[in-house]
Design an enzyme around this catalytic site. Structure first.
Site, PDB file in Angstrom:
ATOM      1  N   CYS A 383       0.768  -1.327   0.014  1.00  0.00           N
ATOM      2  CA  CYS A 383      -0.089   0.032  -0.100  1.00  0.00           C
ATOM      3  C   CYS A 383       0.716   1.258   0.201  1.00  0.00           C
ATOM      4  O   CYS A 383       1.440   1.483  -1.000  1.00  0.00           O
ATOM      5  CB  CYS A 383      -1.092  -0.030   1.279  1.00  0.00           C
ATOM      6  SG  CYS A 383      -2.459   0.758   0.834  1.00  0.00           S
ATOM      7  N   HIS A 509      -3.319  -5.058   0.357  1.00  0.00           N
ATOM      8  CA  HIS A 509      -2.842  -5.788   1.466  1.00  0.00           C
ATOM      9  C   HIS A 509      -2.849  -7.352   1.662  1.00  0.00           C
ATOM     10  O   HIS A 509      -3.807  -7.664   2.037  1.00  0.00           O
ATOM     11  CB  HIS A 509      -3.632  -5.350   2.849  1.00  0.00           C
ATOM     12  CG  HIS A 509      -3.687  -3.657   3.117  1.00  0.00           C
ATOM     13  ND1 HIS A 509      -2.716  -3.151   4.059  1.00  0.00           N
ATOM     14  CD2 HIS A 509      -4.024  -2.755   2.501  1.00  0.00           C
ATOM     15  CE1 HIS A 509      -2.736  -2.062   3.867  1.00  0.00           C
ATOM     16  NE2 HIS A 509      -3.806  -1.669   2.996  1.00  0.00           N
ATOM     17  N   GLU A 511      -1.434  -9.398   3.285  1.00  0.00           N
ATOM     18  CA  GLU A 511      -1.217  -9.738   4.966  1.00  0.00           C
ATOM     19  C   GLU A 511      -2.528 -10.282   5.397  1.00  0.00           C
ATOM     20  O   GLU A 511      -2.604 -11.106   6.261  1.00  0.00           O
ATOM     21  CB  GLU A 511      -0.506  -8.843   5.546  1.00  0.00           C
ATOM     22  CG  GLU A 511      -1.221  -7.468   6.072  1.00  0.00           C
ATOM     23  CD  GLU A 511      -1.149  -6.142   5.096  1.00  0.00           C
ATOM     24  OE1 GLU A 511      -0.874  -6.496   4.123  1.00  0.00           O
ATOM     25  OE2 GLU A 511      -1.645  -5.249   5.674  1.00  0.00           O
TER      26      GLU A 511
END
Ligand code: GLN
Length: 538
Positions: A383, A509, A511
């Site tokens: 990001c 993202h 994650e």
């Protein structure tokens, strides 16, 4: 079978890991073949944590459907491997917002709107919502905050009423407390737990099980004492001793028979033994890996452990997949200068530049990226980290000295990262970013495509700015390629440098979607590249 409800409250202190206990019990029940989800009710007044600084409340987690939620939902997804949604996280703010909106619409005409029954009714309605979908056998509800807090009282009252309204075998209450160890007296103390349970019972909620966080094992005698004074059955005092990994906690809870107590209390005819084969394999892998690497996490909220929770966890998963322990060293981006960057990144086998907002620490991120680009160190930018690798490339390769993101420099002559069109119209801050999962098409032959093993992916977003595609041709001519794009809008979602061993920036993202049983391809790839880099460097 009716949907069953398990309520989890916490006492004595905050940060005891209610989310991990909830996730662990949920995992065990799921592993017995039951359909399970977890929801969290947070007593603060923000509508959601999207407007909170990470220093306040840790990472803001984002669900597939674009809800900005408490970081515990990340644990729920990682443990269960199933998506949560907007309905899984409710705050006092959201409850009041609904009730006040209804009041303005005239829904309560003639009535005085009060905490009891209107606020508690709305809490109860939401507590039952996921159960009514028919998708789940068991709903675990974690009540945020600590028993005794003024702001959690309406939630405790809602739990009391539900326990009274629902059949006895459909409800269960678990209270998590701390048993402190006084080293001077060499003793574990139960009094704070007794007081906490008293406070809970004053609110009319009687716990069925007490889970005790402790640094030392609880003796049988101590357990009996807690059971007697807290009015729970003798076998229902569970010890939750500090674990070497959060992923070990389900196994510890199983050893303490927590799942067995739950199925018995809820009268679920379930004689299955939890099927935890894959989970155990994952644990074995993180226990004694053959390799290790150091990844430097460059960010500006590094002082707080929870600020990058999902990223930290994604490295645990990616490490296991590579038979490797990943040491994540955090680095405050504000401290990085062109002069000290080499020194600060010494020993790094890979670097991750973190997401973030605002101006602070941005230039440090740019210096770090220049260094890894020029030195062939594996890099993943997420990001804001991706946006800064675009800025760095524009400044140092394309030669636009003042190139920037308009988030930092609204008047730059080269706005290579610019606010998305639809964002320019919004003045409201809460819930208005580009949020949740969007499709992304990968370029054949790209590093991203080879890591994902597919050309069509879906990833979660949380941003207002984007790659300014007016510059795309020029970037690609000089070697920075857009290898992932939104199929509808053309928005650039991934950039790569094919001339570099491993250099990826993702606007989304990754994650948020990494789990022990499904480690994320980009994290897996970064760790593999770091291992390779370490070998070559040696
Ligand atoms: N501040 C940037 C934006 O809004 C990046 C956001 C992030 O890193 N999540 O686009």
């Amino acid at each position: 079978m009716n949907t069953k409800y398990i309520f989890i409250t916490g006492g004595v202190a905050s940060s005891l890991g209610k989310g991990i206990i909830a996730s662990s019990l949920a995992k065990l029940l799921q592993a017995r073949g039951l359909r399970v989800t977890i929801q969290k009710f947070d007593p603060y007044i923000n509508i959601d944590p999207g407007t909170l600084n990470p220093y306040e409340h840790g990472e803001c987690y984002v669900t597939e459907d674009g809800a900005e939620t408490d970081l515990d939902l990340g644990h729920y997804e990682r443990f269960l491997g199933v998506y949560t949604s907007q309905a899984n996280n409710v705050t006092t703010g959201r409850i009041y917002h609904t009730v006040i909106t209804k009041e303005r619409e005239g829904a309560y005409l003639g009535k005085t709107v009060q905490i009891v029954p209107h606020i508690t009714d709305e809490i109860k309605r939401r507590m039952l919502l996921l159960g009514q979908t028919g998708d789940y056998d068991i709903i675990l509800t974690e009540i945020g905050g600590t028993i005794g807090d003024m702001e959690s009282q309406p939630f405790v009252e809602a739990v009391r009423q539900l326990q009274w309204e629902l059949p006895e075998e459909d409800c269960m209450s678990i209270h998590l407390t701390l048993i402190p160890y006084l080293s001077a007296a060499k003793e574990l103390k139960t009094k704070p737990t007794q007081h906490s349970v008293q406070a809970l019972q004053q609110g009319g909620v009687k716990p069925d099980v007490i889970v005790c966080r402790t640094e030392h094992p609880l003796s049988a005698e101590l357990r009996r004492k807690i059971a007697l004074f807290c009015n729970v059955r003798p076998g229902h005092v569970i010890q939750s001793i500090d674990a070497w990994s959060i992923y070990q906690v389900p196994l510890n809870m199983h050893e303490e028979h927590l799942d067995e107590i739950a199925v018995r209390k809820l009268q679920i005819d379930n004689f299955a033994v939890p099927e935890l084969g894959r989970w155990r394999t994952f644990l074995e892998r993180i226990k004694n890996p053959s390799h290790e690497v150091e990844i430097v996490l460059v960010g500006k909220y590094v002082e707080l452990q929870d600020a990058y929770k999902s990223i930290q966890e994604a490295f645990v998963h990616a490490g296991a997949a590579n038979d490797c322990r990943v040491h994540v060293r955090t680095l405050q981006s504000e401290t990085i200068t062109p002069k000290n960057v080499g020194e600060l990144l010494k020993g790094a086998d890979g670097i991750l530049v973190a997401p973030g907002f605002g101006e602070r620490g941005l230039e440090g991120k740019v210096h770090a990226i220049k260094y890894v680009r020029e030195n062939g160190i594996p890099f993943l930018g997420i990001c804001l980290g991706m946006q800064m690798c675009v800025v760095e490339f524009a400044r140092n390769v394309l030669g636009y000295a003042d190139a920037s993101s308009t988030e930092k420099d609204p008047d730059t002559t080269h706005p290579v990262i610019d606010m998305m069109e639809e964002q320019k119209k919004t003045t409201i801050k809460g819930g208005t970013m580009r949020l949740g999962a969007y499709a992304c098409t990968l370029k054949e032959g790209s590093l991203a495509a080879s890591l994902y093993g597919s050309l069509a992916i879906r990833e979660r977003h949380r941003h207002r700015y984007e790659f300014n595609s007016e510059y795309l041709d020029e970037f690609e001519k000089h070697g920075m390629m857009a290898t992932g794009r939104n199929p509808e809008t053309g928005l650039v979602e991934i950039v790569e440098l094919p001339s570099h061993p491993f250099f990826i920036g993702s606007q989304f993202h990754p994650e948020y979607k990494s789990t022990p049983e499904n480690p994320h391809p980009l994290f897996k790839g970064l760790v593999a590249a770091a291992l390779e880099y370490k070998k070559v460097k040696a």
